[in-house]
Every structure is written in C-alpha cells, then in structure tokens.
Design an enzyme around this catalytic site. Structure first.
Site, PDB file in Angstrom:
ATOM      1  N   GLY A  10       0.811  -1.219   0.000  1.00  0.00           N
ATOM      2  CA  GLY A  10       0.000   0.000   0.000  1.00  0.00           C
ATOM      3  C   GLY A  10       0.841   1.265   0.000  1.00  0.00           C
ATOM      4  N   GLY A  12      -0.310   4.345   0.239  1.00  0.00           N
ATOM      5  CA  GLY A  12      -1.136   5.453   0.729  1.00  0.00           C
ATOM      6  C   GLY A  12      -0.334   6.268   1.743  1.00  0.00           C
ATOM      7  CG  PHE A  13      -2.090   9.710   3.611  1.00  0.00           C
ATOM      8  CD1 PHE A  13      -1.432  10.901   3.353  1.00  0.00           C
ATOM      9  CD2 PHE A  13      -3.375   9.539   3.123  1.00  0.00           C
ATOM     10  CE1 PHE A  13      -2.053  11.904   2.636  1.00  0.00           C
ATOM     11  CE2 PHE A  13      -4.001  10.540   2.406  1.00  0.00           C
ATOM     12  CZ  PHE A  13      -3.334  11.727   2.159  1.00  0.00           C
ATOM     13  N   GLY A  14       0.035   5.894   4.962  1.00  0.00           N
ATOM     14  CA  GLY A  14       0.816   5.096   5.897  1.00  0.00           C
ATOM     15  C   GLY A  14       2.048   4.509   5.232  1.00  0.00           C
ATOM     16  CD  GLU A 170     -14.336  16.730   2.674  1.00  0.00           C
ATOM     17  OE1 GLU A 170     -14.105  15.841   1.823  1.00  0.00           O
ATOM     18  OE2 GLU A 170     -13.542  17.013   3.583  1.00  0.00           O
ATOM     19  CG  ASP A 299      -8.123   4.626   6.594  1.00  0.00           C
ATOM     20  OD1 ASP A 299      -7.710   5.388   7.493  1.00  0.00           O
ATOM     21  OD2 ASP A 299      -8.768   5.027   5.605  1.00  0.00           O
ATOM     22  CB  ALA A 315      -4.573  11.848   6.049  1.00  0.00           C
TER      23      ALA A 315
HETATM   24  C1  LIG Z   1     -13.142  10.916  -0.168  1.00  0.00           C
HETATM   25  C2  LIG Z   1     -12.288  10.887   1.056  1.00  0.00           C
HETATM   26  C3  LIG Z   1     -12.059  12.067   1.761  1.00  0.00           C
HETATM   27  C4  LIG Z   1     -11.234  12.071   2.885  1.00  0.00           C
HETATM   28  N1  LIG Z   1     -11.000  13.245   3.528  1.00  0.00           N
HETATM   29  C5  LIG Z   1     -10.131  13.278   4.566  1.00  0.00           C
HETATM   30  C6  LIG Z   1      -9.792  14.508   5.185  1.00  0.00           C
HETATM   31  O1  LIG Z   1     -10.297  15.574   4.818  1.00  0.00           O
HETATM   32  N2  LIG Z   1      -8.871  14.493   6.197  1.00  0.00           N
HETATM   33  C7  LIG Z   1      -8.283  13.314   6.627  1.00  0.00           C
HETATM   34  O2  LIG Z   1      -7.435  13.346   7.508  1.00  0.00           O
HETATM   35  N3  LIG Z   1      -8.603  12.124   6.058  1.00  0.00           N
HETATM   36  C8  LIG Z   1      -9.500  12.076   5.047  1.00  0.00           C
HETATM   37  N4  LIG Z   1      -9.815  10.873   4.454  1.00  0.00           N
HETATM   38  C9  LIG Z   1      -9.248   9.633   5.020  1.00  0.00           C
HETATM   39  C10 LIG Z   1      -7.814   9.401   4.593  1.00  0.00           C
HETATM   40  O3  LIG Z   1      -7.690   9.560   3.193  1.00  0.00           O
HETATM   41  C11 LIG Z   1      -7.381   8.023   5.034  1.00  0.00           C
HETATM   42  O4  LIG Z   1      -7.473   7.955   6.438  1.00  0.00           O
HETATM   43  C12 LIG Z   1      -5.968   7.687   4.597  1.00  0.00           C
HETATM   44  O5  LIG Z   1      -5.887   7.671   3.199  1.00  0.00           O
HETATM   45  C13 LIG Z   1      -5.521   6.340   5.153  1.00  0.00           C
HETATM   46  O6  LIG Z   1      -4.229   6.052   4.715  1.00  0.00           O
HETATM   47  P1  LIG Z   1      -3.763   4.549   4.504  1.00  0.00           P
HETATM   48  O7  LIG Z   1      -2.315   4.598   4.152  1.00  0.00           O
HETATM   49  O8  LIG Z   1      -4.161   3.723   5.666  1.00  0.00           O
HETATM   50  O9  LIG Z   1      -4.626   4.004   3.290  1.00  0.00           O
HETATM   51  P2  LIG Z   1      -4.833   4.604   1.837  1.00  0.00           P
HETATM   52  O10 LIG Z   1      -4.374   5.990   1.734  1.00  0.00           O
HETATM   53  O11 LIG Z   1      -6.237   4.278   1.484  1.00  0.00           O
HETATM   54  O12 LIG Z   1      -3.850   3.732   0.936  1.00  0.00           O
HETATM   55  C14 LIG Z   1      -4.032   2.354   0.757  1.00  0.00           C
HETATM   56  C15 LIG Z   1      -3.248   1.931  -0.467  1.00  0.00           C
HETATM   57  O13 LIG Z   1      -3.182   0.523  -0.491  1.00  0.00           O
HETATM   58  C16 LIG Z   1      -3.377   0.078  -1.827  1.00  0.00           C
HETATM   59  N5  LIG Z   1      -3.889  -1.297  -1.736  1.00  0.00           N
HETATM   60  C17 LIG Z   1      -5.020  -1.709  -1.113  1.00  0.00           C
HETATM   61  N6  LIG Z   1      -5.125  -3.054  -1.183  1.00  0.00           N
HETATM   62  C18 LIG Z   1      -4.026  -3.490  -1.844  1.00  0.00           C
HETATM   63  C19 LIG Z   1      -3.555  -4.780  -2.219  1.00  0.00           C
HETATM   64  N7  LIG Z   1      -4.226  -5.905  -1.901  1.00  0.00           N
HETATM   65  N8  LIG Z   1      -2.390  -4.859  -2.919  1.00  0.00           N
HETATM   66  C20 LIG Z   1      -1.704  -3.726  -3.252  1.00  0.00           C
HETATM   67  N9  LIG Z   1      -2.112  -2.491  -2.907  1.00  0.00           N
HETATM   68  C21 LIG Z   1      -3.242  -2.369  -2.204  1.00  0.00           C
HETATM   69  C22 LIG Z   1      -4.340   1.073  -2.419  1.00  0.00           C
HETATM   70  O14 LIG Z   1      -4.241   1.104  -3.839  1.00  0.00           O
HETATM   71  C23 LIG Z   1      -3.874   2.379  -1.783  1.00  0.00           C
HETATM   72  O15 LIG Z   1      -2.920   3.046  -2.554  1.00  0.00           O
HETATM   73  C24 LIG Z   1     -10.646  10.843   3.333  1.00  0.00           C
HETATM   74  C25 LIG Z   1     -10.893   9.651   2.629  1.00  0.00           C
HETATM   75  C26 LIG Z   1     -11.702   9.671   1.500  1.00  0.00           C
HETATM   76  C27 LIG Z   1     -11.949   8.382   0.747  1.00  0.00           C
END
Ligand SMILES: Cc1cc2nc3c(=O)[nH]c(=O)nc-3n(C[C@H](O)[C@H](O)[C@H](O)COP(=O)(O)OP(=O)(O)OC[C@H]3O[C@@H](n4cnc5c(N)ncnc54)[C@H](O)[C@@H]3O)c2cc1C
Length: 420
Positions: A10, A12-14, A170, A299, A315
């Site tokens: 992943g 994403g932010f993490g 939003e 998340d 995030a």
């Molecule tokens: C529309 C929307 C608005 C938001 N607004 C806010 C806000 O205003 N403020 C705030 O703080 N937070 C907000 N959030 C929440 C925030 O975006 C999340 O908390 C944050 O992205 C979590 O980060 P993460 O690294 O856990 O997961 P994510 O950022 O979701 O990243 C997960 C990654 O894992 C990848 N992935 C998943 N499964 C697999 C797999 N099996 N194999 C390979 N890759 C995989 C995905 O492609 C993705 O790139 C919002 C979320 C959404 C959807």
C-alpha cells in the site's frame, strides 16, 4: 549478512511514510501497490465535482523514490500473505519474501451486505471512482438539457449523497455549490433553482464524532446552501433509478455512497482479530499478535489511544503511524527496544463548501472562512509532490475568486448513458 527485506503493501499515507523514513538505510524496501500512484484522497471530491484534475491529487509512487536507491516499487495486487513462510503473493503469481511486513492497505466502502448497490451508488475512494462520479453528474446535466418537460427532467437534476460523515458532507456541499452556481449558466434549458441535492443520514445528526456545536453548525450551513438533509433516514434500497427511504422514494441516477467503511479482502482473510468494521487489532507497537515482524497501520488498523478511544480513519493517523514504524525499524537494526506508538491529535476538520468548514483544534472550535482556510492550507501542504502543491493551491485560489469549475470533460463513452 544479507540486508533485511521490508515489504510494504500500500502506497497510501501510511505506506509512503514508512518507505520515506527508511530511505537510504540498510533495509531493502519494496513498496507494492495495485495503483501506480499515491492518491491524496481528501481532495478526491474536488476531482469528482470537476474543480481539480486527477493529476493534481495523484503522484506516481515511483517518482517519489527516484533518489532512494534502497526502495523498489512494484505495481501489483497482493492477494495472499503467508505469515509463517514470510512471503506475499501477487495476483499475477509472483511471490515476494519479507523479513518485515507492513500492511497499509487502507479501507473499502461497506454496503452492509448489499453489494449490488455499489453499481448504482459508487463510493469515492479512487481516481476511477471520482471520474465515474464526475462523468455521471455531467452526463446527467446534459440529459436534463435535452428534456423540455419540467417533471421529466427533475431526476437528472437531483443528486443524493448517502452518509453524513466528513466525505458525505464535503460531497453534498460541493455538489450544491456547482448546482447553484456559475456552471449552470452554461445550460440553456433549465434553471439552477431546479436542482435538488439530498444528504441522507441514518443517525440523528451529521459529522458524528465532532462536537455537538460543530455538527449543528455543519447542518445549518448545508441547509443554508440548499441541501435537503434527511436525518434518521436509513436507506432501504438503492436502484439505478433512485433511492428508497422509509417514507420517500427519490428518483435520480445520481447517487453517491459515503456511508461507512470495511476492511479489504486481504485484511479480512488474514485470520486476525478485527473490530466491527474489519480493522485489525494491533499491539502497542502496531504489530499483530504473535508476529512481531508483521505490522498493520492506517485505516486498516484498530488502535486505541491512552483513554481507550479508537483512533479515527484519517490521514494524520496513517502518517504518524508510518513515521513511527520507520523509526522503529531503524532502531531495531541498532538493537534498541520498541516504544509504544502514541498519536498526537492536532485536531479534526471537515469542509462543507467554499469558505465554509468546521474545525476542532485542541479544543478550539472554528467555523466558516477561517476553518476553511486552515483546512485548505493544511491539506494542500500535505500533497506529496511540490509541483502538485503549487498547482493545486493556484487552482484553489482561482476557483475561490471565479467560482469556475475547470475540468468538465466527458471522456468515457460507457458513462454517457444515464437512464432512470
Ligand atoms: C473521499 C475521502 C475524503 C477524505 N477526507 C479526509 C480529510 O479531509 N482528512 C483526513 O485526515 N482524512 C480524510 N480521508 C481519510 C484518509 O484519506 C485516510 O485515512 C488515509 O488515506 C488512510 O491512509 P492509509 O495509508 O491507511 O490508506 P490509503 O491511503 O487508502 O492507501 C491504501 C493503499 O493501499 C493500496 N492497496 C489496497 N489493497 C491493496 C492490495 N491488496 N495490494 C496492493 N495495494 C493495495 C491502495 O491502492 C492504496 O494506494 C478521506 C478519505 C476519502 C476516501
């Protein structure tokens, strides 16, 4: 001795923050993502409502690590994790070994057992979702433009957002703005007062989790913007032609789902204890029970703060956990003991529309323009690539001054058909 392998699932932010913290260390880092880009999800609704382009809020993961020679990027979906063999398997069959594994796969939308609703009511999680929603809105307006009977075109000028959390608020606010503002001047056959935006929420208020005063402020602001907020209104059925509530059927092809999340297939099949929405319960150091070398963050993880309150899926939590884990792994190579993760809560905020937001920053409650300004600066500041940051900021200011929506192209033929 060979270098230890850290595999991160992943980008994403993490995940990105773990990889960035381990740059130029002795670890061999592999970051695997099913998309080739890091996506700034908090600005997705701006793409869905044609304010920003996809490229403004997404950066190729590979380009972030150009100078970090110990970080390898793999495009692929991980379908299985073997905790005992210490390997992950991709959908294409490749097997990648690890010494340490970080699962940062985020969350998915939860349709509470009604998976067929997804087709009619897409959630907003990926660029693809945002473009799908954007095109649906644009196509629907084109349909309305062609229909001369007021009643017949009503469904095409109706928009329903389901879920009154930050994303739903939003999204509803943003649609209300485009529905009532300048973009409508480009259409000749209908008046902007004909548009109806509904925000449907099963609970008795919006922005649950925020203080009562901010939640009330959000409700009042949405109402003033012309959004019909339907509280205590659980959805009974979603069809391609509308949404059935207990006492009302809202006819429209424009339905957006923002009502709750669950774990991904990968985390659901990991065989670990989860909370009710599928987040994996992790130890104080974010590892999973009995596997000190496997971590879950962001998340995808369930973690309670010192007061026993679960951390929200936002995030800053994912970013802080990613940085913490990078530091933990660096210390691990020096033989330093692990310290527990501690979240520093710098505040929560949500936007509602142009110059409208609510924010709770260390007990200080802000609403309106100042809350919106802080939201904008913080969110744009966190965009991964500087180039994007600058461009998004310029676009943001431009929209503020002009009310114009920039990206209104209908590019996918399959989205052109909208029926009710
Ligand atoms: C529309 C929307 C608005 C938001 N607004 C806010 C806000 O205003 N403020 C705030 O703080 N937070 C907000 N959030 C929440 C925030 O975006 C999340 O908390 C944050 O992205 C979590 O980060 P993460 O690294 O856990 O997961 P994510 O950022 O979701 O990243 C997960 C990654 O894992 C990848 N992935 C998943 N499964 C697999 C797999 N099996 N194999 C390979 N890759 C995989 C995905 O492609 C993705 O790139 C919002 C979320 C959404 C959807």
């Amino acid at each position: 001795m060979p270098n230890k392998k850290v595999v991160i699932i992943g980008g994403g932010f993490g995940g990105m923050n773990v990889a960035k913290s381990l740059a130029n260390t002795s670890y061999e880092v592999t970051i695997i993502d099913k998309a080739n880009h890091h996506l700034f999800q908090p600005l997705l609704y701006q793409v869905a409502t044609a304010a920003l382009s996809p490229g403004d809020i997404a950066t190729p993961i590979r380009s972030v690590f150009t100078k970090q020679k110990n970080v390898k990027v793999v495009l692929g979906e991980v379908v299985e994790v073997s905790k005992t063999d210490q390997v992950v398997q991709l959908a294409e069959g490749d097997v990648i070994p690890f010494d340490y594994l970080v699962i940062a796969t985020g969350a998915e939308y939860n349709y509470f057992g009604n998976d067929d609703w997804e087709k009619s009511a897409p959630g907003l999680k990926s660029l693809d979702d945002a473009l799908r929603i954007r095109e649906r809105i644009l196509v629907s307006l084109e349909q309305a433009e062609k229909i001369h009977d007021l009643e017949d075109r009503k469904p095409y000028l109706t928009f329903v957002v389901i879920g009154g959390g930050p994303t739903g608020v939003e999204m509803a606010g943003s649609i209300a703005e485009i529905a009532k503002r300048n973009m409508m001047r480009d259409y000749r056959n209908f008046h902007r007062n004909e548009t109806n935006v509904y925000l449907v929420e099963a609970a008795s208020g919006v922005l649950n989790g925020f203080s009562e005063s901010l939640s009330d402020n959000a409700l009042e602001t949405l109402t003033k913007m012309g959004v019909h907020v339907l509280l205590n209104s659980p959805v009974e059925e979603i069809r391609k032609d509308g949404v059935q509530l207990k006492n009302q059927f809202i006819e429209t092809p424009n339905i957006i789902w923002a009502a709750g999340v669950s774990g991904t297939d990968l985390t659901n099949n990991l065989g670990e204890e989860t909370d009710r929405i599928g987040r994996i319960k992790v130890n104080e150091d974010l590892s999973i029970p009995n596997h000190p070398n496997i971590f879950v963050i962001g998340d995808a993880a369930y973690f309670e703060d010192e007061k026993g309150k679960p951390l929200a899926g936002v995030a800053p939590v994912a970013m802080q956990q990613g940085k913490y884990l990078g530091k933990l792994l660096k210390n691990e190579s020096n033989g330093t003991n692990r310290k527990p993760f501690k979240y520093v809560d710098k505040g929560t905020m949500a936007t509602i529309g142009r110059a409208k937001a609510v924010a709770d920053i260390k007990g200080f409650k802000l609403t309106g323009f100042f809350a919106w300004l802080i939201w904008g600066v913080i969110h744009i500041f966190f965009l991964i690539g500087f180039r994007n940051r600058f461009r998004v900021f310029a676009e943001w200011i431009w929209h503020y001054i002009t009310f114009k929506r920039g990206v209104r192209l209908i590019a996918h033929k399959e989205n052109r058909e909208v029926e009710t």
